[in-house]
Design an enzyme around this catalytic site. Structure first.
Site, mmCIF file in Angstrom:
data_model
loop_
_atom_site.group_PDB
_atom_site.id
_atom_site.type_symbol
_atom_site.label_atom_id
_atom_site.label_comp_id
_atom_site.label_asym_id
_atom_site.label_seq_id
_atom_site.Cartn_x
_atom_site.Cartn_y
_atom_site.Cartn_z
ATOM 1 N N GLU A 10 1.231 -6.905 18.957
ATOM 2 C CA GLU A 10 0.299 -5.855 18.569
ATOM 3 C C GLU A 10 1.057 -4.529 18.678
ATOM 4 O O GLU A 10 1.677 -4.251 19.705
ATOM 5 C CB GLU A 10 -0.909 -5.836 19.518
ATOM 6 C CG GLU A 10 -1.904 -4.795 19.069
ATOM 7 C CD GLU A 10 -3.149 -4.701 19.937
ATOM 8 O OE1 GLU A 10 -3.333 -5.515 20.853
ATOM 9 O OE2 GLU A 10 -3.937 -3.780 19.669
ATOM 10 N N ARG B 22 3.851 -17.164 30.743
ATOM 11 C CA ARG B 22 4.161 -15.759 30.562
ATOM 12 C C ARG B 22 5.243 -15.358 31.555
ATOM 13 O O ARG B 22 5.278 -15.855 32.677
ATOM 14 C CB ARG B 22 2.864 -14.994 30.873
ATOM 15 C CG ARG B 22 2.653 -13.749 30.112
ATOM 16 C CD ARG B 22 1.296 -13.168 30.472
ATOM 17 N NE ARG B 22 1.296 -11.782 30.100
ATOM 18 C CZ ARG B 22 1.065 -11.367 28.857
ATOM 19 N NH1 ARG B 22 0.747 -12.224 27.916
ATOM 20 N NH2 ARG B 22 1.127 -10.090 28.576
ATOM 21 N N LYS C 259 1.241 -3.944 28.608
ATOM 22 C CA LYS C 259 1.396 -2.727 27.817
ATOM 23 C C LYS C 259 0.405 -1.643 28.230
ATOM 24 O O LYS C 259 0.685 -0.463 28.084
ATOM 25 C CB LYS C 259 1.275 -3.037 26.321
ATOM 26 C CG LYS C 259 2.627 -3.480 25.754
ATOM 27 C CD LYS C 259 2.597 -3.661 24.270
ATOM 28 C CE LYS C 259 1.920 -4.958 23.916
ATOM 29 N NZ LYS C 259 1.897 -5.222 22.483
HETATM 30 P P1 ATP Z 1 0.093 -7.085 26.848
HETATM 31 O O1 ATP Z 1 -0.863 -7.562 27.853
HETATM 32 O O2 ATP Z 1 1.357 -6.563 27.432
HETATM 33 O O3 ATP Z 1 -0.523 -6.173 25.818
HETATM 34 P P2 ATP Z 1 0.072 -9.041 24.762
HETATM 35 O O4 ATP Z 1 0.201 -10.506 24.896
HETATM 36 O O5 ATP Z 1 -1.245 -8.501 24.335
HETATM 37 O O6 ATP Z 1 0.596 -8.409 26.097
HETATM 38 P P3 ATP Z 1 1.392 -8.750 22.270
HETATM 39 O O7 ATP Z 1 2.199 -7.635 21.741
HETATM 40 O O8 ATP Z 1 0.118 -9.043 21.605
HETATM 41 O O9 ATP Z 1 1.193 -8.468 23.821
HETATM 42 O O10 ATP Z 1 2.291 -10.059 22.348
HETATM 43 C C1 ATP Z 1 3.010 -10.604 21.274
HETATM 44 C C2 ATP Z 1 3.476 -11.970 21.679
HETATM 45 O O11 ATP Z 1 4.305 -11.895 22.840
HETATM 46 C C3 ATP Z 1 2.324 -12.881 22.019
HETATM 47 O O12 ATP Z 1 2.567 -14.155 21.490
HETATM 48 C C4 ATP Z 1 2.324 -12.908 23.521
HETATM 49 O O13 ATP Z 1 1.802 -14.111 23.998
HETATM 50 C C5 ATP Z 1 3.801 -12.737 23.847
HETATM 51 N N1 ATP Z 1 3.995 -12.108 25.150
HETATM 52 C C6 ATP Z 1 3.490 -10.926 25.564
HETATM 53 N N2 ATP Z 1 3.820 -10.687 26.844
HETATM 54 C C7 ATP Z 1 4.564 -11.749 27.251
HETATM 55 C C8 ATP Z 1 5.199 -12.102 28.483
HETATM 56 N N3 ATP Z 1 5.132 -11.314 29.551
HETATM 57 N N4 ATP Z 1 5.876 -13.271 28.540
HETATM 58 C C9 ATP Z 1 5.956 -14.061 27.463
HETATM 59 N N5 ATP Z 1 5.390 -13.797 26.276
HETATM 60 C C10 ATP Z 1 4.689 -12.658 26.166
HETATM 61 MG MG MG Z 2 -2.331 -6.677 24.513
HETATM 62 MG MG MG Z 3 -1.865 -9.573 21.762
#
Ligand code: ATP
Ligand code: MG
Ligand code: MG
Length: 544
Positions: free
Chosen positions: A32, A252, A262
């Protein structure tokens, strides 16, 4: 009763899917664009791009841009750049918002099929009803009514918060992520990619699976917290008779003494607890890059952890440091820098005379290959670290002390003959004699920097040293996580002395400063003053 349309065209769906993919693996990396990518995303990319590459398939870089308030063009641009920096080549770059028209039509179809309804409950009411496993009073309203209201939502005739489109899932399920998840909401917010065309936006739960399906993704890989949403993912595709990708979860990544969410990173940046998204103390990929960490080291770290479902969640930062040292030991040129200079006057070396000595640029430097060495001037004024001198000697101490000798690396042994103190017993200057014959073999070996010519100080550089950003191993679990910030996570040394060889360093160059660690030239450097970030320390040793 929770049953949805029977899928009657499996064969046809499969044919279409195989025609689109040619039987190849297709994955997607779906960030995102609401912040910069971090080391957790490096793991996600390793899984998504890595699997596709290993199998001769392709991986989409897809912006999961369904929350316009939080998303920005700056993030979109950065993500594209940093994905490539990480060494990944997207098969195609797409946006969930590219499919807003398709998704809208699918939502209408879902209502027509009796699997979605326009709801007017407030967020609090939705929560309460979900807890009580109770249906919304609007759940069984006629299809025609929902179609009309959904159209009004789209036309901007309904205020924000006054209506949502909800999927008619299973309010009696054991899985709370089946309690009629929201498919669409009204938001009068322009979108960073789609502009101001829409005032209704699909939710993650509506968009993610449908776009996966429309893009013919074969393996949809995501982190474990999405596992409970898998039922909804399949439910929706099934309800719409769409092709179903295979969903797979992995754990994760979290790293000790830092945060990766984030939302938290955003607060650190916007409230200026750190110096921007690329602050070298953050585990954003931009921060790591600025610190001097390479994408190869990051990928080696991720590969070393393995991709599992086990929740060994908190990985120690040392593990990343190990991979950084492994690489920089091979690739970073050696140089000498003195952080806290202490003046040593060599009384038996001719004042005004300069010797041009050879110092090793690379650890394995042998023979007289010119490129393996750099020139370092030696004169009667030499600087060593303040911490390499003590007034009181002891057995396990290898530094300089009154009457004691050390070797100045690549130069000569020196022996401390006198110490000049001020009235507070602070050491101002040391006097020493050098051993031109190099016959003495002191145990201690020091780095040093000398005056390059009479009366001229050595090259002055700024050095930034970093320590863990948070004091606790897992700050994310603290209520007041900001109070856990390490007040000494960044130490600036405004005037360190460097060998003249460093004069031509440019942003991004990495070096090993002997006995101090690995350093990279920071982007804040100017032609007048170079700034170095410490990437990682060495295991300190006095011995050669
Ligand atoms: P955040 O809580 O930091 O916003 P998010 O999962 O919403 O994390 P995205 O940008 O939507 O962040 O994530 C893109 C991809 O990266 C998704 O498939 C997510 O599952 C993966 N991802 C995000 N954070 C991690 C992490 N700490 N370890 C492994 N994969 C991750
Ligand atoms: Mg997020
Ligand atoms: Mg996400």
């Amino acid at each position: 009763d929770g049953t949805v349309l029977r899928c009657c065209n499996t064969r046809e769906l499969l044919e279409k899917h195989l025609k689109a993919t040619g039987g190849r693996v297709l994955t997607r990396f779906p960030p995102e664009p609401n912040g910069y990518l971090h080391i957790g995303h490096a793991k996600a990319m390793f899984v998504d791009f890595g699997l596709a590459k290993e199998r001769g398939g392709g991986c989409y870089l897809r912006y999961d841009d369904t929350n316009p308030e939080a998303e920005k063009k700056e993030y979109i641009d950065h993500i594209e750049e940093i994905v490539k920096w990480m060494g990944w080549e997207p098969f195609k770059i797409t946006y969930a918002s590219d499919y807003f028209q398709d998704l809208y039509e699918l939502a209408v179809e879902l209502i027509r099929r009796g699997h979605a309804y326009v709801d007017h409950q407030t967020p609090d009411e939705i929560k309460e009803y979900r807890e009580k496993k109770m249906n919304s009073p609007w759940r069984d309203r006629p299809v025609a009514e929902s179609l009309k209201l959904f159209d009004e939502m789209k036309q901007g005739l309904i205020e924000e918060g006054k209506a949502t489109l909800r999927m008619k899932q299973d309010m009696q399920s054991d899985n709370f992520n089946m309690y009629d998840l929201i498919a669409y909401r009204v938001k009068f917010t322009p979108h960073p990619h789609a502009g101001d065309k829409w005032c209704i936006y699909p939710s993650y739960d509506f968009a993610h699976c449908t776009v996966d399906s429309l893009e013919n993704i074969t393996h949809s890989l995501c982190t474990l917290e999405f596992e409970t949403r898998r039922a909804s993912y399949y439910w929706l595709l099934h309800a719409l008779d769409l092709y179903q990708p295979y969903v797979w979860e992995y754990s994760r990544l979290n790293v000790s003494n830092n945060v990766l969410s984030k939302r938290k990173l955003n607060r650190l940046v916007t409230e200026k607890w750190v110096d921007g998204w690329d602050d070298p103390r953050l585990l954003t990929l931009a921060g790591l890059r600025r610190r001097g960490v390479t994408s190869t080291a990051i990928n080696a770290f991720v590969r070393g952890m393995g991709i599992t479902r086990s929740d060994c969640s908190l990985i120690r930062f040392d593990r990343l440091e190990y991979h950084i040292r492994e690489e920089l030991n091979r690739t970073a040129a050696r140089a000498m820098v003195v952080l806290q200079p202490l003046k040593v006057v060599i009384t038996n070396f001719e004042n005004g005379s300069i010797l041009d000595l050879d110092a090793k640029k690379w650890p394995e430097a042998q023979g007289d290959e010119a490129s393996a060495f750099y020139k370092v001037p030696f004169s009667n004024i030499v600087y060593i670290e303040q911490s390499d001198f003590r007034l009181k000697d002891s057995k396990d101490y290898y530094g300089l002390a009154p009457g004691k000798s050390v070797l100045l690396r690549y130069a000569y042994p020196i022996k401390c003959t006198d110490v000049i103190l001020d009235d507070k017993e602070t050491v101002l200057e040391i006097q020493a004699e050098y051993d031109a014959s190099k016959k003495s073999k002191p145990k201690g070996v020091l780095h040093w920097v000398a005056q390059p010519s009479p009366g001229v100080n050595p090259l002055n550089v700024e050095v930034r040293l970093f320590d863990k950003l948070f004091l606790s191993e897992n700050p994310a679990e603290l209520d007041d996580w900001l109070a856990d910030l390490n007040p000494h996570s960044k130490v600036v040394i405004p005037s360190a002395y460097a060998v003249p060889e460093l004069r031509n360093a440019v942003v991004g160059d990495t070096f090993q400063f002997e006995r101090l660690g690995y350093f990279a030239v920071d982007k804040d450097s100017t032609p007048e003053k170079l700034i170095f970030n410490r990437t990682v320390t060495l295991r300190d040793s006095y011995k050669s």
